[in-house]
Write an enzyme that holds these catalytic residues in place. Structure first.
Site, PDB file in Angstrom:
ATOM      1  N   HIS A 141      23.108  57.367 -18.675  1.00 27.81           N
ATOM      2  CA  HIS A 141      23.954  56.217 -19.017  1.00 27.81           C
ATOM      3  C   HIS A 141      24.899  56.505 -20.181  1.00 27.81           C
ATOM      4  CE1 HIS A 141      25.083  52.241 -18.142  1.00 27.81           C
ATOM      5  NE2 HIS A 141      23.894  51.756 -17.848  1.00 27.81           N
ATOM      6  N   ARG A 142      24.690  57.602 -20.895  1.00 27.34           N
ATOM      7  CA  ARG A 142      25.645  57.980 -21.945  1.00 27.34           C
ATOM      8  C   ARG A 142      26.959  58.448 -21.327  1.00 27.34           C
ATOM      9  NH1 ARG A 142      22.235  62.500 -24.961  1.00 27.34           N
ATOM     10  NH2 ARG A 142      22.176  63.140 -22.764  1.00 27.34           N
TER      11      ARG A 142
END
Length: 426
Positions: free
Chosen positions: A399-400
């Protein structure tokens, strides 16, 4: 004389184990010849000498594990005296005592991690002009089968004889030696994986490495998961057509189709072909290197099919088969299991319907592939029911780097390719 050191075979390697010595003390060693087999937490690889001479002293015995850079053996000039060490009770001659002490004192402490396999201390004797240029592995195989390397034409750089040349020569022969079994090197004993209730079992080096890598991945990477169902009827029909006249060893598999389809999807959604760096930046990769998770007896390893964006389906299939075979025999080189930009884990052949996989750092995502199953489905907007072959895939994403919308777009492209599979032939 030259010190043969435990090499660094990959960024994560800190130590290595001597499995077996392929040369004995006192035997002549050629430059580039394999003198031992070592085991890392990823694979078994030959340890080559960087100097020509005589294997004067073995300092690390089979089964022993030492840090990278540790001196494991001494290669000296053909006239050099045999060197004794604290591991033996012999005494050196007076003329070589001081030199032996110096060499052995350096063997007690690891050198810098970047030290090569063999570091020369004194220039060795002149090389024979008639010596055949061959890799260490090629020489070992040739010696095992009693093959004269002068009979073989090398296809490596500058005419160097490599493993494939020796294998091809073996296959071309009709003598009984060609049917002999491949050379087997006895491995150092691994802890038994059999668990007895209440008993603690020491994990293997590979299992410890897997534990540490997966722990860091789950702790440091914010995973999220997106699942999609793909109809595989047309893909299976294409597979059947492609394999109609192919021999058993050359057949394209469902996994090959998925690798090629992922390469196409990654080229269309390049945001997924990316990594998070130690500097907290995102790098998008131009080349598409796809890792394929392979289960082996000791654990799991991920060989990498490189430059998938530039390879045909058959090229990918051939390379994947070769890498998987090398993974299962423990013969992968560090460059063959590192540098992926995306990974695939397929448990469909084991009857698994659906699962989630842990991201293989520094990749932005990994695709978990379930098995193909037949089930009744509603066709289009009608009330008609038909039996379809379907497959569930789940993308684990970092998700980064990625958001749900991008992950969904990637799966849409993957679905589009596999459900209209002619684009796989381009």
């Amino acid at each position: 004389m030259a010190e043969v050191r435990m090499p660094k075979m990959g960024d994560g390697m800190e130590e290595g184990t001597i499995i077996a010595w392929l040369k004995k003390e006192g035997e002549t060693v050629a430059k580039g010849e394999a003198i031992a087999e070592i085991e890392t937490d990823k694979a078994r690889v030959p340890l080559e000498s960087y100097e020509e001479g005589v294997l004067t002293k073995i300092l690390v015995q089979p089964g022993e594990t030492v840090p990278i850079g540790t001196v494991v053996a001494i290669v000296g000039e053909p006239t050099a005296q045999k060197i004794d060490s604290p591991r033996s009770n012999g005494t050196a001659t007076s003329s070589s005592t001081e030199e032996s002490k110096n060499l052995l004192s350096s063997a007690q402490a690891p050198a810098n991690a970047s030290t090569p396999f063999s570091q020369s201390a004194v220039t060795t004797g002149a090389k024979s002009e008639e010596r055949v240029r061959a890799s260490g592995l090629a020489r070992s195989i040739a010696k095992q089968y009693g093959i004269d390397l002068h009979q073989i034409k090398g296809t490596g750089p500058h005419g160097r004889i490599v493993e494939r040349d020796v294998r091809a020569f073996l296959q071309s022969q009709t003598t009984p030696t060609t049917s002999a079994p491949a050379p087997v090197v006895e491995r150092a004993p691994e802890p038994s994986p059999t668990m007895v209730p209440g008993q603690e079992v020491q994990p293997s080096r590979m299992r410890r490495a897997i534990a540490e890598r997966t722990r860091k991945s789950k702790q440091n990477i914010p995973h999220f998961y997106v699942t999609m169902v793909i109809e595989m009827d047309r893909a299976r029909a294409l597979l059947q057509e492609l394999n109609a006249d192919a021999s058993e060893g050359n057949k394209i598999t469902v996994n090959d189709l998925i690798i090629k389809a992922c390469a196409i999807a990654l080229s269309r959604v390049p945001e997924v072909n990316a990594s998070w760096t130690d500097n907290n930046t995102i790098v998008r990769h131009e080349a598409i290197h796809i890792g394929i998770a392979v289960g082996i007896e000791e654990g799991l390893i991920v060989p990498v099919v490189r430059d998938c964006q530039a390879k045909t389906l058959r090229q990918i299939s051939a390379e994947a088969k070769q890498l998987i075979a090398k993974a299962r025999s423990g013969q992968l080189k560090p460059e063959e299991y590192s540098g992926s930009t995306f990974s695939i884990s397929n448990l469909g052949m084991m009857g698994v319907d659906e699962f989630t996989a842990i991201i293989n750092p520094p990749d932005a995502a990994i695709l978990a592939v379930g098995g193909i199953f037949r089930e009744p489905v509603v066709v289009g907007d009608t009330d008609e029911i038909a039996i379809r072959a379907r497959m569930k895939v789940t993308l684990s994403a970092d998700h980064r780097i990625l958001d749900g919308v991008v992950a969904a777009r990637f799966l849409q492209e993957l679905k589009r390719v596999l459900e209209a599979p002619l684009s796989l032939l381009s």
